[in-house]
Design an enzyme around this catalytic site. Sequence first.
Site, PDB file in Angstrom:
ATOM      1  N   PHE A 244     -17.204  36.246 -18.736  1.00  0.00           N
ATOM      2  CA  PHE A 244     -17.468  36.085 -17.500  1.00  0.00           C
ATOM      3  C   PHE A 244     -17.925  34.548 -17.066  1.00  0.00           C
ATOM      4  O   PHE A 244     -18.508  34.522 -15.829  1.00  0.00           O
ATOM      5  CB  PHE A 244     -18.284  37.154 -16.715  1.00  0.00           C
ATOM      6  CG  PHE A 244     -17.933  38.504 -17.418  1.00  0.00           C
ATOM      7  CD1 PHE A 244     -16.615  39.118 -16.958  1.00  0.00           C
ATOM      8  CD2 PHE A 244     -18.823  39.477 -18.022  1.00  0.00           C
ATOM      9  CE1 PHE A 244     -16.366  40.379 -17.568  1.00  0.00           C
ATOM     10  CE2 PHE A 244     -18.456  40.475 -18.495  1.00  0.00           C
ATOM     11  CZ  PHE A 244     -17.288  41.038 -18.296  1.00  0.00           C
ATOM     12  N   ILE A 469     -11.005  36.656 -23.915  1.00  0.00           N
ATOM     13  CA  ILE A 469     -12.144  37.238 -23.793  1.00  0.00           C
ATOM     14  C   ILE A 469     -12.140  38.877 -23.182  1.00  0.00           C
ATOM     15  O   ILE A 469     -12.755  39.335 -22.418  1.00  0.00           O
ATOM     16  CB  ILE A 469     -13.120  36.461 -22.721  1.00  0.00           C
ATOM     17  CG1 ILE A 469     -12.358  36.260 -21.366  1.00  0.00           C
ATOM     18  CG2 ILE A 469     -13.457  35.287 -23.287  1.00  0.00           C
ATOM     19  CD1 ILE A 469     -13.295  35.538 -20.281  1.00  0.00           C
ATOM     20  N   GLY A 470     -10.943  39.458 -23.312  1.00  0.00           N
ATOM     21  CA  GLY A 470     -10.601  40.901 -22.963  1.00  0.00           C
ATOM     22  C   GLY A 470      -9.429  40.559 -21.704  1.00  0.00           C
ATOM     23  O   GLY A 470      -9.198  41.696 -21.013  1.00  0.00           O
ATOM     24  N   THR A 471      -8.919  39.566 -21.317  1.00  0.00           N
ATOM     25  CA  THR A 471      -8.074  39.548 -20.225  1.00  0.00           C
ATOM     26  C   THR A 471      -6.574  39.635 -20.478  1.00  0.00           C
ATOM     27  O   THR A 471      -5.800  39.906 -19.746  1.00  0.00           O
ATOM     28  CB  THR A 471      -8.215  38.178 -19.539  1.00  0.00           C
ATOM     29  OG1 THR A 471      -7.904  37.053 -20.788  1.00  0.00           O
ATOM     30  CG2 THR A 471      -9.398  37.946 -19.103  1.00  0.00           C
ATOM     31  N   ALA A 513      -3.506  31.457 -18.234  1.00  0.00           N
ATOM     32  CA  ALA A 513      -2.351  31.877 -18.450  1.00  0.00           C
ATOM     33  C   ALA A 513      -1.215  30.758 -18.058  1.00  0.00           C
ATOM     34  O   ALA A 513      -0.226  30.569 -18.584  1.00  0.00           O
ATOM     35  CB  ALA A 513      -2.086  33.035 -17.256  1.00  0.00           C
ATOM     36  N   ARG A 635       3.511  34.343  -9.660  1.00  0.00           N
ATOM     37  CA  ARG A 635       4.287  35.197 -10.598  1.00  0.00           C
ATOM     38  C   ARG A 635       3.076  35.942 -11.513  1.00  0.00           C
ATOM     39  O   ARG A 635       2.283  35.444 -12.046  1.00  0.00           O
ATOM     40  CB  ARG A 635       5.029  34.375 -11.651  1.00  0.00           C
ATOM     41  CG  ARG A 635       6.009  35.204 -12.362  1.00  0.00           C
ATOM     42  CD  ARG A 635       6.917  34.331 -13.298  1.00  0.00           C
ATOM     43  NE  ARG A 635       8.071  35.004 -14.054  1.00  0.00           N
ATOM     44  CZ  ARG A 635       8.779  34.447 -14.742  1.00  0.00           C
ATOM     45  NH1 ARG A 635       8.811  33.046 -15.303  1.00  0.00           N
ATOM     46  NH2 ARG A 635       9.966  34.805 -15.453  1.00  0.00           N
ATOM     47  N   ASN A 638       2.240  40.073 -16.408  1.00  0.00           N
ATOM     48  CA  ASN A 638       2.259  41.475 -16.994  1.00  0.00           C
ATOM     49  C   ASN A 638       1.229  42.327 -16.098  1.00  0.00           C
ATOM     50  O   ASN A 638       0.105  42.209 -15.783  1.00  0.00           O
ATOM     51  CB  ASN A 638       1.423  41.433 -18.323  1.00  0.00           C
ATOM     52  CG  ASN A 638       1.340  42.802 -18.888  1.00  0.00           C
ATOM     53  OD1 ASN A 638       1.334  43.941 -18.393  1.00  0.00           O
ATOM     54  ND2 ASN A 638       1.248  42.894 -20.171  1.00  0.00           N
ATOM     55  N   GLN A 645      -7.217  43.498 -14.759  1.00  0.00           N
ATOM     56  CA  GLN A 645      -8.270  42.372 -14.468  1.00  0.00           C
ATOM     57  C   GLN A 645      -8.944  42.548 -13.096  1.00  0.00           C
ATOM     58  O   GLN A 645     -10.033  42.272 -12.717  1.00  0.00           O
ATOM     59  CB  GLN A 645      -7.494  40.994 -14.535  1.00  0.00           C
ATOM     60  CG  GLN A 645      -7.232  40.537 -15.880  1.00  0.00           C
ATOM     61  CD  GLN A 645      -7.306  38.870 -15.924  1.00  0.00           C
ATOM     62  OE1 GLN A 645      -8.504  38.275 -15.496  1.00  0.00           O
ATOM     63  NE2 GLN A 645      -6.234  38.332 -16.303  1.00  0.00           N
ATOM     64  N   GLU A 712     -10.401  35.374 -11.102  1.00  0.00           N
ATOM     65  CA  GLU A 712     -11.613  35.103 -10.312  1.00  0.00           C
ATOM     66  C   GLU A 712     -10.971  35.679  -8.805  1.00  0.00           C
ATOM     67  O   GLU A 712     -11.796  36.427  -8.274  1.00  0.00           O
ATOM     68  CB  GLU A 712     -11.863  33.745  -9.979  1.00  0.00           C
ATOM     69  CG  GLU A 712     -11.430  32.670 -11.519  1.00  0.00           C
ATOM     70  CD  GLU A 712     -12.773  32.841 -12.293  1.00  0.00           C
ATOM     71  OE1 GLU A 712     -13.744  33.146 -11.861  1.00  0.00           O
ATOM     72  OE2 GLU A 712     -12.245  32.225 -13.474  1.00  0.00           O
TER      73      GLU A 712
END
Length: 745
Positions: A244, A469-471, A513, A635, A638, A645, A712
């Site tokens: 975070f 980080i888990g995203t 991304a 876009r 996923n 998120q 964010e």
Amino acid sequence: MMTTDYIGKPTNRVDGPAKVAGTAKYAAEFNVPNLLYGYVVSSPIAKGKITKINAEEVLALPGVHKVFSHENVPSLAWFDRSYKDDVAPGGSPFRPLHSAEVKYSQQPVALVVADTFELARYAASVLEIEYEQTAHETDLSKHIDDAREPGGGKTGYKPPKSRGNFGRGWEQGVAKVEANFQHGAQHHNPMENFATTVEWLGDKSLNVYDKTQGAFNSQQYIMKVFGLSKDQARVISKYTGGGFGSGLRPQYQLFLAVLASLELERSVRVSLTRQQMFSFGHRPHTLQHVALATNADGSLSGINHFAVAETSQFEDFTENVVGWSGMIYDCKNVKLGYRLSKLDVYTPLDMRAPGAASGSIALEIAMDEMAEAAGLDPVEFRLRNYADYDQEQNLPFSSKKLRDCYHEGATKFGWANRNPAPRSMRQGNRLIGWGMAGGIWDSATQPAQAKASLDADGHLRVQSGSNDIGTGTYTIMTQIAAETLGLPIEAVTFELGDTLMPEAPVQGGSWTASSVGTAVRKACQALGEKLLKQAQKMDESAFADATIDDVQFVNGQLRLRTDPDQAVVLRDLVQASGEPRLEAENSKLPGMLGMLKPAQYSMHAHNAVFVEVQVDEELGTIHVTRVVNAVAAGRILNPKTARSQVLGSVVWGISMALMEESVMDHRFGRYMNHNYAEYHIPVNADIHDIDVIFVHEEDDKVNELGVKGIGEVGLLGVAAAISNAVYHATGKRVRDMPVMIDKLL
């Protein structure tokens, strides 16, 4: 027939099985040989100096190897004051064990290293340190008049842009609102505590397993501090249990672990406790003033947004708190201001949607008040003041679907059924409130590199030294690579988190991304060109005159677009090359050149949040029973991981609005609720229905993939919408976050 069309599909996490099975290793889980354990001693005072360290009794304990303090680490390259980490604010970075001076409460003042963690912890608890305490200042509310503009120059800080004449716009206003807002400091509190395991390889060579959001940032840090080469300072961070923003800067356990390993020539692990997780970086305590005025038709005639935030005595940490107010709505007269007050606290740190999360609370609550004063529905008021271009930068938006967010979110929520009068909706003894708010966040792309290689078995391996980080970085990069080269997802492995891999930026700012994804795509395209060249070498090749635009990669084959029957299996091309694998990398240069060009568009993601609360009329307890978050972020690579998120962001927004607060006792200059028991965050029972809508948005200007990032933006507007809903339910306007029972009763 297998499918190789993966981008935009709700693909399961490729790293999920490793996490569920426990085979995914985190920084404190690498059990290297001959490991020693370090335990940090934290300062009990907020300001002063160390006068004496009585280490003899601790050093006499069997199994204790050393007590590190400012007294015995004087010769490090660390004292080169030119050092800055990649995301450091202006000023002089904090240096652990640098001197006897104590700058803030819980500052690390010593490290005890022993054979076991338990022994190190015990030894640290009995280590005697004497202090000379001086007066400290930690209360921002008492230092508003001391606040000043952040320093320019090397800080990189750019003041927010005002325009027009707010004074005139205010005077012309038919309806006006003016109010002060505040939220206290907040701490990141990821599930994984910060830890570093340093594996000593001999001759000052180290493998460093670090909790970080940027392996290369940590590597550069220890190279500069300890005078190591890249070969001596390999940093590995394959999995990160949440960040975070707390892992953007190297934290002090990294310095202490590397220091101890180099000095003792042993492998060393240093782990921080949950209490110590409150000793570095936080979302800064911020005070804000917002004044809005409207013309007779409900259009904004003036916006004034001013903020004062805390920073440390040694660095100027700045955020874009007020700039969004000059961008998201149409208004000719905008006055913006931002000041810092230096206090005896550690330097604040970026925390999800830094600046925007704070600024949007004040602006969006004020917009709700202004809508009521102007006699307009909150959605209609925002639509009436919709900005079709970025007036702050005087640039067109590359794309903007915020209007669609309002419409689709309102429809899904059933906003048309809202009775606008406060306290007009109820269910038994519960008052029902509906509120809404909007948000905007930058869509940035950073230079990044990736490498792709296809082996003779037809397996594609792609690498980039990014983090996850888990995203869902592992998953979306696998999807991009699989689709680009037309391979089944099972035939693709994406690897990250190692400084031996191609360089990537820190994972933050919602740019991973777009940045790493573009690098992965380009690396796979470059590999595709090599495969085409290999196909052209075949006898009587159907691809002899083909360009890369003439072919496609589908179902593990290279095909002619005009004649799909003319195809060759990719693994056969590798085998025909005589090499064990074919590989290619993308160039970092084009991305860097793109960053140097003057901006042609304003690139942002947007969202609109609609919230229902139920407030117990007698007790004042608040329940968030429904949330709809409509997000326009280009876009969506996923929808499954993207939805997760946004769900997490909504939960955090509920936390910000109703629970989350780091409570400082100014007598001691210390955060007193530095644990999970008293730093309140939501539990499952606090969370009810959350709907996430991804508004369709195509953007061919923001980057090659058309991706804007959602980490964010999903947080923005949630806390303000909850506060607005609480007002609608109760008739009480709370501008001091979090909204707690005592503020309603």
